[in-house]
Design a protein around this motif. Structure first.
Motif, PDB file in Angstrom:
ATOM      1  N   ALA A  21      20.761  29.105  55.228  1.00 33.80           N
ATOM      2  CA  ALA A  21      20.807  30.127  54.179  1.00 33.80           C
ATOM      3  C   ALA A  21      20.083  29.696  52.908  1.00 33.80           C
ATOM      4  O   ALA A  21      20.412  28.669  52.323  1.00 33.80           O
ATOM      5  CB  ALA A  21      22.263  30.457  53.840  1.00 33.80           C
ATOM      6  N   LYS A  22      19.147  30.552  52.480  1.00 32.44           N
ATOM      7  CA  LYS A  22      18.457  30.321  51.197  1.00 32.44           C
ATOM      8  C   LYS A  22      19.465  30.153  50.052  1.00 32.44           C
ATOM      9  O   LYS A  22      19.377  29.217  49.257  1.00 32.44           O
ATOM     10  CB  LYS A  22      17.525  31.504  50.885  1.00 32.44           C
ATOM     11  N   ASN A  23      20.429  31.083  49.992  1.00 30.35           N
ATOM     12  CA  ASN A  23      21.321  31.068  48.832  1.00 30.35           C
ATOM     13  C   ASN A  23      22.353  29.951  48.880  1.00 30.35           C
ATOM     14  O   ASN A  23      23.064  29.716  47.900  1.00 30.35           O
ATOM     15  CB  ASN A  23      22.003  32.427  48.682  1.00 30.35           C
ATOM     16  N   ALA A  24      22.440  29.269  50.021  1.00 28.77           N
ATOM     17  CA  ALA A  24      23.304  28.075  50.078  1.00 28.77           C
ATOM     18  C   ALA A  24      22.482  26.832  49.771  1.00 28.77           C
ATOM     19  O   ALA A  24      22.922  25.944  49.044  1.00 28.77           O
ATOM     20  CB  ALA A  24      23.947  27.964  51.460  1.00 28.77           C
ATOM     21  N   ALA A 120      12.650  41.787  38.495  1.00 33.65           N
ATOM     22  CA  ALA A 120      12.499  43.178  38.905  1.00 33.65           C
ATOM     23  C   ALA A 120      13.823  43.897  39.164  1.00 33.65           C
ATOM     24  O   ALA A 120      13.952  45.064  38.835  1.00 33.65           O
ATOM     25  CB  ALA A 120      11.617  43.226  40.135  1.00 33.65           C
ATOM     26  N   ILE A 121      14.817  43.209  39.726  1.00 37.08           N
ATOM     27  CA  ILE A 121      16.022  43.934  40.155  1.00 37.08           C
ATOM     28  C   ILE A 121      17.060  44.117  39.042  1.00 37.08           C
ATOM     29  O   ILE A 121      18.052  44.787  39.230  1.00 37.08           O
ATOM     30  CB  ILE A 121      16.686  43.272  41.396  1.00 37.08           C
ATOM     31  N   GLY A 122      16.840  43.476  37.897  1.00 32.23           N
ATOM     32  CA  GLY A 122      17.799  43.654  36.804  1.00 32.23           C
ATOM     33  C   GLY A 122      17.625  42.591  35.737  1.00 32.23           C
ATOM     34  O   GLY A 122      16.785  41.706  35.861  1.00 32.23           O
ATOM     35  N   SER A 123      18.450  42.666  34.688  1.00 28.80           N
ATOM     36  CA  SER A 123      18.256  41.749  33.558  1.00 28.80           C
ATOM     37  C   SER A 123      18.787  40.342  33.876  1.00 28.80           C
ATOM     38  O   SER A 123      18.314  39.359  33.338  1.00 28.80           O
ATOM     39  CB  SER A 123      18.914  42.312  32.308  1.00 28.80           C
ATOM     40  N   ARG A 124      19.767  40.224  34.701  1.00 31.47           N
ATOM     41  CA  ARG A 124      20.263  38.949  35.228  1.00 31.47           C
ATOM     42  C   ARG A 124      20.615  37.939  34.139  1.00 31.47           C
ATOM     43  O   ARG A 124      19.952  36.906  33.982  1.00 31.47           O
ATOM     44  CB  ARG A 124      19.271  38.375  36.248  1.00 31.47           C
ATOM     45  N   GLY A 125      21.676  38.251  33.412  1.00 30.19           N
ATOM     46  CA  GLY A 125      22.124  37.388  32.313  1.00 30.19           C
ATOM     47  C   GLY A 125      22.576  36.011  32.775  1.00 30.19           C
ATOM     48  O   GLY A 125      22.828  35.782  33.964  1.00 30.19           O
ATOM     49  N   THR A 307      24.844  43.193  47.916  1.00 31.35           N
ATOM     50  CA  THR A 307      23.653  43.855  47.355  1.00 31.35           C
ATOM     51  C   THR A 307      22.380  43.402  48.076  1.00 31.35           C
ATOM     52  O   THR A 307      21.426  44.163  48.182  1.00 31.35           O
ATOM     53  CB  THR A 307      23.543  43.578  45.831  1.00 31.35           C
ATOM     54  N   ASP A 308      22.396  42.181  48.616  1.00 28.11           N
ATOM     55  CA  ASP A 308      21.200  41.677  49.299  1.00 28.11           C
ATOM     56  C   ASP A 308      20.960  42.358  50.653  1.00 28.11           C
ATOM     57  O   ASP A 308      19.955  42.101  51.321  1.00 28.11           O
ATOM     58  CB  ASP A 308      21.292  40.152  49.500  1.00 28.11           C
ATOM     59  N   MET A 309      21.894  43.230  51.083  1.00 29.78           N
ATOM     60  CA  MET A 309      21.701  44.012  52.319  1.00 29.78           C
ATOM     61  C   MET A 309      21.488  45.499  52.016  1.00 29.78           C
ATOM     62  O   MET A 309      21.364  46.307  52.932  1.00 29.78           O
ATOM     63  CB  MET A 309      22.920  43.878  53.239  1.00 29.78           C
ATOM     64  N   ASN A 333      18.887  47.625  38.586  1.00 27.21           N
ATOM     65  CA  ASN A 333      17.573  48.209  38.924  1.00 27.21           C
ATOM     66  C   ASN A 333      17.144  47.808  40.338  1.00 27.21           C
ATOM     67  O   ASN A 333      16.076  47.246  40.527  1.00 27.21           O
ATOM     68  CB  ASN A 333      16.540  47.742  37.888  1.00 27.21           C
ATOM     69  N   ARG A 334      18.020  48.057  41.310  1.00 31.46           N
ATOM     70  CA  ARG A 334      17.672  47.584  42.644  1.00 31.46           C
ATOM     71  C   ARG A 334      17.400  48.726  43.622  1.00 31.46           C
ATOM     72  O   ARG A 334      17.792  48.686  44.780  1.00 31.46           O
ATOM     73  CB  ARG A 334      18.763  46.654  43.182  1.00 31.46           C
ATOM     74  N   PHE A 335      16.644  49.740  43.129  1.00 30.04           N
ATOM     75  CA  PHE A 335      16.265  50.840  44.013  1.00 30.04           C
ATOM     76  C   PHE A 335      14.747  50.987  44.058  1.00 30.04           C
ATOM     77  O   PHE A 335      14.231  52.074  44.328  1.00 30.04           O
ATOM     78  CB  PHE A 335      16.880  52.157  43.524  1.00 30.04           C
ATOM     79  N   ASP A 372      10.529  43.479  45.864  1.00 31.69           N
ATOM     80  CA  ASP A 372      11.339  42.269  45.748  1.00 31.69           C
ATOM     81  C   ASP A 372      11.618  41.796  47.175  1.00 31.69           C
ATOM     82  O   ASP A 372      11.173  42.431  48.141  1.00 31.69           O
ATOM     83  CB  ASP A 372      12.635  42.491  44.925  1.00 31.69           C
ATOM     84  N   LEU A 373      12.351  40.701  47.284  1.00 30.80           N
ATOM     85  CA  LEU A 373      12.546  40.080  48.592  1.00 30.80           C
ATOM     86  C   LEU A 373      13.157  41.014  49.647  1.00 30.80           C
ATOM     87  O   LEU A 373      12.600  41.220  50.724  1.00 30.80           O
ATOM     88  CB  LEU A 373      13.427  38.832  48.374  1.00 30.80           C
ATOM     89  N   ARG A 374      14.307  41.595  49.339  1.00 31.28           N
ATOM     90  CA  ARG A 374      14.991  42.411  50.367  1.00 31.28           C
ATOM     91  C   ARG A 374      14.318  43.777  50.528  1.00 31.28           C
ATOM     92  O   ARG A 374      14.379  44.367  51.615  1.00 31.28           O
ATOM     93  CB  ARG A 374      16.475  42.575  50.029  1.00 31.28           C
ATOM     94  N   ALA A 375      13.670  44.250  49.454  1.00 35.41           N
ATOM     95  CA  ALA A 375      12.893  45.487  49.580  1.00 35.41           C
ATOM     96  C   ALA A 375      11.793  45.258  50.604  1.00 35.41           C
ATOM     97  O   ALA A 375      11.503  46.130  51.435  1.00 35.41           O
ATOM     98  CB  ALA A 375      12.301  45.866  48.228  1.00 35.41           C
ATOM     99  N   ASP A 399       8.205  35.900  51.490  1.00 38.41           N
ATOM    100  CA  ASP A 399       8.114  34.462  51.806  1.00 38.41           C
ATOM    101  C   ASP A 399       9.150  33.631  51.047  1.00 38.41           C
ATOM    102  O   ASP A 399       9.427  32.497  51.412  1.00 38.41           O
ATOM    103  CB  ASP A 399       6.706  33.938  51.482  1.00 38.41           C
ATOM    104  N   ARG A 400       9.715  34.190  49.978  1.00 42.04           N
ATOM    105  CA  ARG A 400      10.773  33.458  49.260  1.00 42.04           C
ATOM    106  C   ARG A 400      11.993  33.273  50.151  1.00 42.04           C
ATOM    107  O   ARG A 400      12.742  32.315  49.964  1.00 42.04           O
ATOM    108  CB  ARG A 400      11.226  34.260  48.033  1.00 42.04           C
ATOM    109  N   GLY A 401      12.234  34.221  51.071  1.00 38.57           N
ATOM    110  CA  GLY A 401      13.535  34.231  51.733  1.00 38.57           C
ATOM    111  C   GLY A 401      13.549  34.346  53.241  1.00 38.57           C
ATOM    112  O   GLY A 401      14.636  34.344  53.829  1.00 38.57           O
TER     113      GLY A 401
HETATM  114  C1  LIG Z   1      18.065  38.496  44.941  1.00 40.38           C
HETATM  115  C2  LIG Z   1      17.943  37.494  45.815  1.00 40.38           C
HETATM  116  O1  LIG Z   1      17.693  36.205  45.511  1.00 40.38           O
HETATM  117  P1  LIG Z   1      17.466  35.502  44.100  1.00 40.38           P
HETATM  118  O2  LIG Z   1      18.777  35.451  43.394  1.00 40.38           O
HETATM  119  O3  LIG Z   1      17.010  34.136  44.483  1.00 40.38           O
HETATM  120  O4  LIG Z   1      16.440  36.319  43.363  1.00 40.38           O
HETATM  121  C3  LIG Z   1      18.090  37.717  47.277  1.00 40.38           C
HETATM  122  O5  LIG Z   1      18.217  36.718  48.012  1.00 40.38           O
HETATM  123  O6  LIG Z   1      18.078  38.868  47.714  1.00 40.38           O
END
Ligand SMILES: C=C(OP(=O)(O)O)C(=O)O
Ligand SMILES: CC(=O)N[C@H]1[C@@H](OP(=O)(O)OP(=O)(O)OC[C@H]2O[C@@H](n3ccc(=O)[nH]c3=O)[C@H](O)[C@@H]2O)O[C@H](CO)[C@@H](O)[C@@H]1O
Length: 445
Positions: A21-24, A120-125, A307-309, A333-335, A372-375, A399-401
């Motif tokens: 897993a990337k996120n792990a 791209a998907i949001g402000s991510r504080g 959200t990643d699905m 902003n994930r649409f 973005d990645l999942r898009a 390619d990031r994920g």
């Molecule tokens: C949003 C994602 O990752 P990151 O937090 O690395 O941008 C994702 O994996 O869908």
């Protein structure tokens, strides 16, 4: 320009194995710098662009890191950790590099990291990360695009209530607290499987973390940590993406190495649609023969729907006659994939945080871009059911994920290929004018 070409209409079948897993793995690599003694050996490390990026950040801190991409094993020796500044060019590429702040503060008492900014998907504080460090006694200053945090002596354990169960803040604070003085309690902590994987790794390194996977995590700080051997959990988002691939093509695919317990919300929603999902010895089998029903989905922190699905499920909804709903509550902003789906002829209406997806309409291949990645993954899925040819660009997001995603889809029977264009190199001649050196297109898959 690199592109993926898909000709839709094939039913997918066979077996596919998901990577680590990337996120792990990203927080696990960041945590490795806590080890003052010995090296870490990390197995099941996917050869992703994000893994290379965080490795560059770690190298800049004078940590030795080597990756065997055949065996997917990463060795990290952080005994020589000396620098405390993360380089802008890598943090800019990947927000998760901010995860080195907690371990740096714990081990060196200071850290200087460029502000990761929005995306791209949001402000991510990052306010919850900083709130945690400050509560543990760190002084945090922001200026000239950097965050500088420092503490005299060790961080102090304390109780931290997160305003929202942020994955990154929970991880960053867990890592910092592992070497703090005394007990830290994180309340309203994120509960994702990746948090549990990080806690297991930290504990193998000598930390004392309890409660990971619940909303209250207790970390009793230790004075020193050491390298450890660890195997990263399978990627539940990659697994979920292939589950949708099986369902959207009305196919029959076994996703090897998938852990069904990590996939509960996606499995529940697929079953609600009428897709058959069964746990098999080495993973999860998804097959789909019956007509499907519409569903409503709302993204939430784990154990809610991830959200990643979301984008991949929107692609799935396009294949089911009737109106399905998706409400996105995690990112504002994930649409962005909606406009790309519309190029394929889809009918989707957005009202605030909810998308109304009218499925069963005729979809035709088009030129689209991964926003973005999942898009990007969702566009591949939609391409599988479009009439004619879909061309996807902006592949750096994908390619990031995803490791070898085109090869994996091809092995399942998809008509898909990737064309890579060697980087166009611009050189300056003596008169300072720019000349294109190379722009030949090569077909890889
Ligand atoms: C949003 C994602 O990752 P990151 O937090 O690395 O941008 C994702 O994996 O869908
Ligand atoms: C590398 C990694 O693991 N990435 C995942 C991680 O991202 P990440 O760790 O960035 O996600 P968070 O859980 O922190 O963010 C969720 C929401 O909380 C907000 N927030 C977060 C922190 C903070 O200090 N303040 C704040 O307001 C964010 O803007 C966002 O709207 O979890 C997300 C939510 O499941 C996933 O989509 C990402 O794939």
């Amino acid at each position: 320009m690199d592109k993926i070409i898909i000709r839709g209409g094939r039913r997918l079948s066979g077996n596919v194995r998901v990577h680590g897993a990337k996120n792990a793995v990203l927080p696990i690599i960041a945590a490795s710098i806590l080890a003052e003694d010995g090296a870490s050996t990390i197995h099941e490390v996917p050869g992703l662009d994000d893994v290379y990026a965080i490795s560059e950040v770690i190298k800049a801190l004078n940590v030795e890191i080597t990756y065997d991409d055949q065996k997917e094993i990463l060795l990290v020796n952080a005994q020589g950790l000396s620098a405390v500044e993360a380089p802008y060019e890598w943090v800019r590429k990947m927000r998760a590099s901010f995860l080195v702040m907690g371990p740096l503060l714990a081990r060196k008492g200071q850290a200087k990291i460029p502000l990761p900014g929005g995306c791209a998907i949001g402000s991510r504080g990052i306010d919850q990360h900083l709130k945690g460090f400050e509560a543990m006694g760190a002084k945090v200053e922001i200026g000239q695009g950097y965050i500088f945090a420092s503490v005299a002596g060790r961080l102090k354990g304390t109780k931290i209530y997160l305003d929202l169960p942020s994955v990154g803040a929970t991880e960053n604070i867990m890592m910092a607290a592992s070497m703090a003085e005394g007990m830290t309690v994180i309340e309203n902590a994120a509960q994702e499987p990746e948090i549990v994987d990080l806690a297991n790794y930290l504990n193998a390194m000598g930390a004392r973390v309890r409660g990971a996977g619940t909303d209250t995590i207790r970390i009793e700080g230790v004075e020193r940590m050491h390298g450890a051997v660890h195997s990263v959990i399978p990627d539940r988002i990659e697994a979920g993406t292939f589950m949708v691939a099986a369902a959207i093509t009305r196919g029959d695919v076994t996703i090897e190495n998938a852990i069904i317990d990590h996939l509960k919300p996606a499995v529940a929603k697929l079953r609600e649609m009428g897709v058959e999902v069964e746990e098999v010895e080495n993973g999860v089998r998804v097959c789909c023969e019956n007509p499907l029903k519409t569903i409503d989905v709302k993204t939430l922190p784990h154990p809610g729907f991830p959200t990643d699905m979301q984008a991949q499920f929107m692609a799935m909804m396009l294949s089911v006659p009737g109106t399905s709903l998706i409400t996105e509550t995690v990112f504002e902003n994930r649409f962005m994939h909606v406009d790309e789906f519309k190029r394929m002829g889809s009918v989707i209406k957005i009202e605030g945080r909810t998308s109304f997806v009218t499925g069963g309409t005729r979809l035709t291949g088009a030129k689209v871009k991964a926003t973005d990645l999942r898009a990007g993954a969702a566009l591949i899925l939609a391409g599988l059911i479009c009439e004619g040819e879909t061309e996807i660009t902006e592949l750096h997001h994908i390619d990031r994920g995803y490791v070898r995603i085109v090869e994996k889809f091809k092995a399942l029977g998809a008509d898909i290929e990737r064309h890579n264009t060697p980087v166009v190199q611009l050189v300056k001649d003596e008169s300072e004018s720019e000349a294109v050196v190379s722009s030949t297109e090569a077909s890889l898959a």
